[in-house]
Design a protein around this motif. Sequence first.
Motif, short mmCIF file in Angstrom:
data_model
loop_
_atom_site.label_atom_id
_atom_site.label_comp_id
_atom_site.label_asym_id
_atom_site.label_seq_id
_atom_site.Cartn_x
_atom_site.Cartn_y
_atom_site.Cartn_z
N LEU A 63 0.90 -1.04 -0.04
CA LEU A 63 -0.06 0.09 0.16
C LEU A 63 0.83 1.15 -0.01
CD1 LEU A 63 -3.01 1.24 0.25
CD2 LEU A 63 -2.60 1.41 2.53
N VAL A 64 0.84 2.10 -1.10
CA VAL A 64 1.55 3.35 -1.24
C VAL A 64 0.61 4.52 -0.72
CG1 VAL A 64 2.98 4.90 -2.82
CG2 VAL A 64 2.93 2.12 -2.99
N ASP A 65 0.95 5.24 0.51
CA ASP A 65 0.10 6.06 0.68
C ASP A 65 0.78 7.61 0.82
OD1 ASP A 65 -1.88 7.70 1.99
OD2 ASP A 65 -1.70 6.61 3.83
N GLY A 66 0.45 8.63 0.21
CA GLY A 66 1.07 10.00 0.29
C GLY A 66 0.68 10.40 1.73
N ASN A 67 1.91 10.95 2.42
CA ASN A 67 1.72 11.48 3.74
C ASN A 67 1.00 12.92 3.62
OD1 ASN A 67 3.48 9.43 4.40
ND2 ASN A 67 5.23 10.67 4.63
N ASN A 68 -0.32 12.98 4.67
CA ASN A 68 -0.74 14.40 4.83
C ASN A 68 -0.98 14.84 3.32
OD1 ASN A 68 -0.35 13.95 7.58
ND2 ASN A 68 1.70 14.95 7.38
N PHE A 69 -1.53 14.28 2.47
CA PHE A 69 -1.60 14.34 0.96
C PHE A 69 -1.76 16.02 0.64
CE2 PHE A 69 -3.10 14.07 -3.47
CZ PHE A 69 -2.04 13.40 -3.84
N TYR A 70 -2.76 16.23 1.04
CA TYR A 70 -3.20 17.53 0.48
C TYR A 70 -2.27 18.51 0.95
CZ TYR A 70 -8.15 15.68 -0.42
OH TYR A 70 -9.00 15.03 -1.05
N VAL A 71 -1.76 18.66 2.07
CA VAL A 71 -0.74 19.45 2.53
C VAL A 71 0.69 19.09 1.92
CG1 VAL A 71 0.67 20.25 4.61
CG2 VAL A 71 -1.73 19.69 4.89
N SER A 72 1.05 18.04 1.38
CA SER A 72 2.05 17.65 0.91
C SER A 72 2.04 18.51 -0.61
CB SER A 72 2.35 16.42 0.73
OG SER A 72 2.53 15.78 2.07
N CYS A 73 0.74 18.32 -1.31
CA CYS A 73 0.82 18.96 -2.50
C CYS A 73 0.89 20.46 -2.38
CB CYS A 73 -0.78 18.66 -3.08
SG CYS A 73 -1.01 16.76 -3.68
N GLU A 74 0.48 20.99 -1.61
CA GLU A 74 0.58 22.67 -1.33
C GLU A 74 2.02 22.87 -1.24
OE1 GLU A 74 -1.58 24.78 -2.01
OE2 GLU A 74 -3.71 23.83 -1.64
N ARG A 75 2.56 21.90 -0.55
CA ARG A 75 4.29 22.36 -0.09
C ARG A 75 5.07 22.09 -1.69
NH1 ARG A 75 4.83 19.43 5.87
NH2 ARG A 75 4.25 21.36 7.11
N VAL A 76 4.59 21.27 -2.43
CA VAL A 76 5.47 20.96 -3.71
C VAL A 76 5.60 22.35 -4.22
CG1 VAL A 76 5.25 20.28 -6.01
CG2 VAL A 76 4.37 18.84 -4.12
N PHE A 77 4.60 23.27 -4.39
CA PHE A 77 5.07 24.69 -4.89
C PHE A 77 5.00 25.83 -3.87
CE2 PHE A 77 2.79 21.85 -8.01
CZ PHE A 77 3.49 22.16 -9.32
N ARG A 78 5.18 25.34 -2.89
CA ARG A 78 5.30 26.70 -1.84
C ARG A 78 6.15 25.95 -0.69
NH1 ARG A 78 0.00 29.39 0.16
NH2 ARG A 78 1.70 30.71 1.36
N PRO A 79 7.29 25.64 -1.00
CA PRO A 79 8.28 25.30 0.05
C PRO A 79 8.54 25.87 1.20
CG PRO A 79 9.65 25.83 -2.14
CD PRO A 79 8.21 25.96 -2.13
N SER A 80 8.23 27.23 1.23
CA SER A 80 8.21 27.84 2.45
C SER A 80 7.21 27.47 3.66
CB SER A 80 8.05 29.38 2.05
OG SER A 80 6.42 29.61 1.53
N LEU A 81 6.19 26.52 3.24
CA LEU A 81 5.34 26.09 4.12
C LEU A 81 6.00 24.82 4.83
CD1 LEU A 81 2.18 26.14 1.98
CD2 LEU A 81 2.69 27.48 3.82
N ASN A 82 7.07 24.44 4.28
CA ASN A 82 7.78 23.26 5.15
C ASN A 82 8.19 23.61 6.61
OD1 ASN A 82 7.72 21.26 2.88
ND2 ASN A 82 9.69 22.34 2.04
#
Length: 434
Positions: free
Chosen positions: A4-23
């Motif tokens: 089972l492959v599962d994205g961590n905190n998926f919606y938040v991770s998607c937002e962080r892809v283009f806004r690394p300042s949220l890390n």
Amino acid sequence: MYALVDGNNFYVSCERVFRPSLNGKPVVVLSNNDGCAIARSNEAKALGIAMGAPWFKIRHLAESQGLVALSANFPLYGDLSDRMMSLAAGLGHRQEIYSIDESFVDLSGVRGDLLKRSQTIRERVLQWVGIPCCIGIGQTKTLAKLANHIAKSAERKRDSYPAELAQICNLSALNRATLDAVLAATPVEEVWGVGRRIAAQLKEGGIHTVLDLTRMDLATVRQRWSVVLERTVRELQGQSCVDLQDVAPDKQEIACTRSFGRPVTALEDLSEAVSEFASRAAEKLRRQEGLANQVLTFVRTSPFRPDPQYSRSIVVPLRRPTADSSQIADAALTGLRCIYKPDFLYAKAGVMLMELQPVSVHQSELALDEEPGEGWDKGRLMSALDGLNRRYGRGTVLLGSIGLEGDRRRWAMKQERRTPQYTTRWEDMPVVRT
């Protein structure tokens, strides 16, 4: 063997892809109309923010703890999900996309080191898409789901799980003593398919951990609870009872419902909203190559406001099974006009398509009493409409009763905190200037 492959905190991770300042910052993604938290970063969880927490109850954390709240950006999440799933498919030879952030992969017959293979896929997803994920491996889908939970928890629960199980956990590779210790450290409610009520009943019977559940007598489980829970126990014992679904089954009902961004009173505004919902439901129906026989329309006020309350629904039968947006919208509007009452502050409306059937059983040759305009191929028109909206974006071509976007749409959702649709809208594509 399954993974089972599962994205961590998926919606938040998607937002962080283009806004690394949220890390590293506490981040939550809000539901429709910015109502409640539907995704939380680890930092937000550490603040005690629960899943589904209403925004008005946690908004004070924005000033005191630097909490960042964002409106849901589903087009972005869906696109990044497709990219992640295409890479996850390389783990095995069959795949079942279980949800927007979860994918089961069949590992039977796959040779070599499964841990190393999983690590390669995980690194590829992180590098190529930007989404961190965890992978759980087990002899059954239930064990794979449990292994994924352990992989996510091992890093922050080092007193309960071995550190080497973090990020990737292969339960089938553990020796008996280590496996029993891991199962004994996992609460029974973490098992896939064990809800709160069943978990409470199990605990009353002295079953507190996954290890306790695994050792239960199957006949007792079936007699006291159900065949479904017996199947879960069998899966925990290593007997595969749930196979992959290569193709998702057709839905028996299709609904499109929304809460409004602000209270709506006028029939004209409600008609636009219901037309939009009917059109979206019809699009989903055509996607599964189905036809509808009935259309349900409902409206209701908000039960959380002190205003006068009103809730009503009505079912309108269709003259013949159809997937045509105009006919479905016409039926939905007919129902709306029957149940509408003025002077109420409506907070939500919706359309549901019922008594669905496949296109293949539609006997058009019996439709001898066609109405004017029904003699030409509406299916080609709907195919053209869907094709244009897929190519140029949703809403490029729509029913006239929906109206045009703008300030007139009092029923439109609140999305005051939505980020750009970086990968699905040309106007929002990031631009790099040198």
